[in-house]
Motif scaffolding. Structure first.
Motif, mmCIF file in Angstrom:
data_model
loop_
_atom_site.group_PDB
_atom_site.id
_atom_site.type_symbol
_atom_site.label_atom_id
_atom_site.label_comp_id
_atom_site.label_asym_id
_atom_site.label_seq_id
_atom_site.Cartn_x
_atom_site.Cartn_y
_atom_site.Cartn_z
ATOM 1 N N TYR A 115 8.954 -1.971 -1.909
ATOM 2 C CA TYR A 115 10.164 -1.586 -2.627
ATOM 3 C C TYR A 115 10.170 -0.092 -2.953
ATOM 4 C CZ TYR A 115 11.696 -6.417 -3.327
ATOM 5 O OH TYR A 115 12.142 -7.694 -3.128
ATOM 6 N N VAL A 116 9.045 0.433 -3.444
ATOM 7 C CA VAL A 116 8.994 1.843 -3.842
ATOM 8 C C VAL A 116 9.152 2.750 -2.630
ATOM 9 C CG1 VAL A 116 7.513 3.642 -4.808
ATOM 10 C CG2 VAL A 116 7.627 1.403 -5.916
ATOM 11 N N HIS A 118 10.629 2.132 0.218
ATOM 12 C CA HIS A 118 11.986 2.093 0.770
ATOM 13 C C HIS A 118 13.004 2.707 -0.192
ATOM 14 C CE1 HIS A 118 10.177 -0.571 3.784
ATOM 15 N NE2 HIS A 118 11.158 -0.141 4.536
ATOM 16 N N LEU A 119 12.691 2.705 -1.472
ATOM 17 C CA LEU A 119 13.521 3.460 -2.418
ATOM 18 C C LEU A 119 13.486 4.945 -2.053
ATOM 19 C CD1 LEU A 119 15.165 3.843 -5.025
ATOM 20 C CD2 LEU A 119 12.989 3.910 -6.275
ATOM 21 N N TYR A 122 15.546 5.523 1.099
ATOM 22 C CA TYR A 122 16.990 5.509 0.856
ATOM 23 C C TYR A 122 17.439 6.798 0.168
ATOM 24 C CZ TYR A 122 18.091 0.736 2.326
ATOM 25 O OH TYR A 122 18.328 -0.389 3.071
ATOM 26 N N LEU A 123 16.622 7.340 -0.717
ATOM 27 C CA LEU A 123 16.987 8.599 -1.371
ATOM 28 C C LEU A 123 17.014 9.745 -0.360
ATOM 29 C CD1 LEU A 123 14.976 8.311 -4.718
ATOM 30 C CD2 LEU A 123 17.454 8.096 -4.399
ATOM 31 N N VAL A 142 23.062 4.803 -2.511
ATOM 32 C CA VAL A 142 22.503 4.089 -3.670
ATOM 33 C C VAL A 142 23.064 2.670 -3.727
ATOM 34 C CG1 VAL A 142 22.464 3.992 -6.195
ATOM 35 C CG2 VAL A 142 22.007 6.158 -5.017
ATOM 36 N N GLY A 145 21.222 0.660 -1.257
ATOM 37 C CA GLY A 145 19.892 0.328 -1.758
ATOM 38 C C GLY A 145 19.927 -0.787 -2.786
ATOM 39 N N ILE A 149 18.404 -5.158 -2.630
ATOM 40 C CA ILE A 149 17.502 -5.883 -3.529
ATOM 41 C C ILE A 149 17.799 -7.379 -3.536
ATOM 42 C CG2 ILE A 149 16.763 -6.163 -5.923
ATOM 43 C CD1 ILE A 149 17.185 -3.124 -6.252
#
Length: 293
Positions: A115-116, A118-119, A122-123, A142, A145, A149
């Motif tokens: 998750y972190v 891919h966060l 995405y940013l 955003v 993203g 989830i």
């Protein structure tokens, strides 16, 4: 844990993963590469959590490549790196099983790394898109993203429920009650994950209770019914996996903009999630009703 013989043998190339849960990329590419890596690492000091962290770094590097090398060749390189993450993502689980270090905590670390990382990806893509269309690029990426989830949690929840019911493989919802009661970081994160999962489990907890009440012959009947009815759902469900998102991002960058992927995520995959959630709820309700008779 549910007792009883598995109804199908796992794919011999893919550790203990049931064959029906493996799409062609996993079965033919990623897990065929991850297992040799895991076997080699089992003879070293490397732990499954180290592999999870290494995989997260590879995702971030792939994002940086997409940003820095704004070209078709850069997109191909970024996609290749991102696809290698899938190999590492399989290797950490294989290593955990081979070395006897599989645990709920390791499962949680693996999920957090995914998750972190891919966060961050995405940013980075949002930065690219904002440079192309202005501030709306941040808003759209955003939004994509955030849409990912529930889509991902739904995908993971259905697969893990299925493995628990049909093969007796425990997962966080079943095996972390004591950890949650103890509190602490693990308990808090596990509670949050399970809170999201409960919103998307399509009646799974009710079927858990039905399994707990049932006799062993009834459980065998329920397992057979679930396997027969859920298998047709597994193929479209795989479209929500990270495998196809990775390819979608790479293709969008080859076309010159992450905007193409944003529409896939926000519209296409969100609609697919809603449809599959409805279908999964119907299947679970039918199996539960048949068990009650």
């Amino acid at each position: 844990m549910l007792s009883g013989r598995p109804l199908d043998k796992p794919d011999p190339h893919n550790s203990d993963r049931p064959a029906e849960l493996e799409d062609w990329l996993n079965a033919k590419v990623y897990h065929r590469l991850s297992m040799p890596i895991a076997r080699a690492l089992a003879r070293t000091f490397v732990t499954p959590n180290m592999v999870s962290v290494a995989g997260a770094l590879v995702v971030v590097i792939a994002g940086l490549v997409y940003v820095v090398f704004d070209s078709f060749a850069g997109a191909v390189c970024g996609l290749t790196l991102h696809m290698f993450w899938h190999v590492l993502d399989g290797a950490d689980g294989d290593l955990a099983r081979i070395s006897g270090r599989a645990s709920e905590f390791g499962e949680l670390v693996d999920g957090l790394c995914d998750y972190v990382s891919h966060l961050a990806l995405y940013l980075l893509l949002a930065w690219v898109l904002a440079g192309q269309i202005g501030p709306w690029g941040w808003v759209l990426m955003v939004g994509a993203g955030l849409a990912r989830i529930p889509q991902t949690v739904f995908y993971e929840t259905q697969r893990r429920q299925y493995q628990y019911w049909v093969y007796g493989k425990e997962w966080l919802r079943i095996s972390t009650a004591d950890e949650q009661r103890r509190g602490g970081a693990f308990g808090g994160i596990a509670r949050f994950y399970l809170w999201v999962s409960r919103k998307l489990e399509a009646g799974g907890r009710s079927l858990d209770a039905a399994f707990a009440r049932a006799s062993e012959p009834q459980r065998e009947t329920m397992r057979a019914a679930l396997k027969a009815r859920f298998c047709p759902l597994l193929r479209p469900l795989s479209l929500l996996s990270s495998n196809y998102r990775t390819i979608g991002i790479g293709l969008a960058m080859m076309l010159g903009s992450p905007l193409y992927y944003v529409f896939i995520e926000l519209v296409g995959l969100s609609l697919l999630t809603a449809i599959l959630m409805h279908r999964a709820a119907n299947i679970i309700a039918q199996v539960e009703a048949s068990a009650a008779r």
